[in-house]
Design a protein around this motif. Structure first.
Motif, PDB file in Angstrom:
ATOM      1  N   ASN A 141     -21.312  -6.281  16.434  1.00  0.00           N
ATOM      2  CA  ASN A 141     -22.615  -6.159  17.090  1.00  0.00           C
ATOM      3  C   ASN A 141     -22.537  -6.282  18.604  1.00  0.00           C
ATOM      4  OD1 ASN A 141     -24.002  -5.825  14.676  1.00  0.00           O
ATOM      5  ND2 ASN A 141     -24.172  -8.027  14.358  1.00  0.00           N
ATOM      6  N   GLU A 142     -21.336  -6.407  19.134  1.00  0.00           N
ATOM      7  CA  GLU A 142     -21.215  -6.564  20.581  1.00  0.00           C
ATOM      8  C   GLU A 142     -20.544  -5.361  21.225  1.00  0.00           C
ATOM      9  OE1 GLU A 142     -17.931  -9.221  22.142  1.00  0.00           O
ATOM     10  OE2 GLU A 142     -17.978  -9.903  20.056  1.00  0.00           O
ATOM     11  N   THR A 143     -20.794  -5.205  22.500  1.00  0.00           N
ATOM     12  CA  THR A 143     -20.188  -4.138  23.288  1.00  0.00           C
ATOM     13  C   THR A 143     -19.225  -4.776  24.288  1.00  0.00           C
ATOM     14  OG1 THR A 143     -22.190  -2.793  23.110  1.00  0.00           O
ATOM     15  CG2 THR A 143     -20.673  -2.222  24.863  1.00  0.00           C
ATOM     16  N   CYS A 144     -18.076  -4.140  24.463  1.00  0.00           N
ATOM     17  CA  CYS A 144     -17.146  -4.631  25.484  1.00  0.00           C
ATOM     18  C   CYS A 144     -16.576  -3.432  26.242  1.00  0.00           C
ATOM     19  CB  CYS A 144     -16.042  -5.489  24.865  1.00  0.00           C
ATOM     20  SG  CYS A 144     -14.819  -4.606  23.906  1.00  0.00           S
ATOM     21  N   ASP A 145     -16.054  -3.696  27.437  1.00  0.00           N
ATOM     22  CA  ASP A 145     -15.471  -2.629  28.245  1.00  0.00           C
ATOM     23  C   ASP A 145     -13.953  -2.632  28.108  1.00  0.00           C
ATOM     24  OD1 ASP A 145     -14.585  -4.759  29.788  1.00  0.00           O
ATOM     25  OD2 ASP A 145     -15.818  -4.286  31.525  1.00  0.00           O
ATOM     26  N   ASP A 146     -13.298  -1.725  28.830  1.00  0.00           N
ATOM     27  CA  ASP A 146     -11.843  -1.602  28.794  1.00  0.00           C
ATOM     28  C   ASP A 146     -11.141  -2.924  29.080  1.00  0.00           C
ATOM     29  OD1 ASP A 146     -12.813   1.011  29.011  1.00  0.00           O
ATOM     30  OD2 ASP A 146     -11.019   1.693  30.045  1.00  0.00           O
TER      31      ASP A 146
END
Length: 170
Positions: free
Chosen positions: A53-58
């Motif tokens: 349910n989470e978003t993360c970047d590179d």
């Protein structure tokens, strides 16, 4: 001592593989400049990933990988999976990490009769030295390698189930 000696032998033979990986990953040909390669990092655009349910970047995903987390990048064709893999390899190659990034294009497994992933990787990274499976597995278990396996969808359909189970096992 046996493993230290093996590590030295690997890296004597490993240098051409790493140089070729750098050459392939550091430059890319793009449609608007078809006649010449461009520096990959100049055109790379950071990605965002959804994990549960989470978003993360590179950067966050890179940190997780450095911590030893296993990651599967899944997306539609053209979503940027290979570009992210190249970026990941370059970042690991340039960083002061204890892991050696190993970029493997899985499409090449179609060219061999066997579907033995470990043997394929061992022979790819060290083609002139007989890198024993026991030693390869020791380095994997010690976290010395970060295997970046790209292009699973390009493996012949009849080999995919076998390769998938070997990836999960590895």
């Amino acid at each position: 001592g046996k493993f230290s000696s093996a590590w030295q032998k690997i890296f004597q033979d490993f240098s051409p593989f790493m140089e070729e990986s750098y050459r392939k990953n550091s430059r890319v040909r793009i449609i608007c400049q078809i006649e010449t390669d461009v520096e990959f990092e100049k055109i790379y655009i950071k990605s965002n990933f959804i994990i549960g349910n989470e978003t993360c970047d590179d950067d966050e995903l890179f940190r997780r990988i450095q911590e030893g987390k296993n990651v599967v990048i899944n997306g539609n064709g053209g979503a940027g999976k290979t570009f992210f893999m190249r970026h990941l390899w370059l970042e690991m190659f340039k960083s002061d990490t204890t892991q050696t990034p190993i970029f493997i294009e899985l499409v090449q497994i179609n060219e061999i009769n066997s579907s033995d992933l470990k043997t394929f990787i061992r022979k790819t990274i060290s083609p002139n030295t007989d890198l024993a499976e026991e030693i390869f597995m020791y380095f994997c278990e010690q976290g010395k390698f970060c295997l970046i396996l790209d292009g699973f969808d390009e493996i012949q359909r009849e080999k995919r189930d076998v390769i998938q189970s070997q990836i999960l096992s590895l």
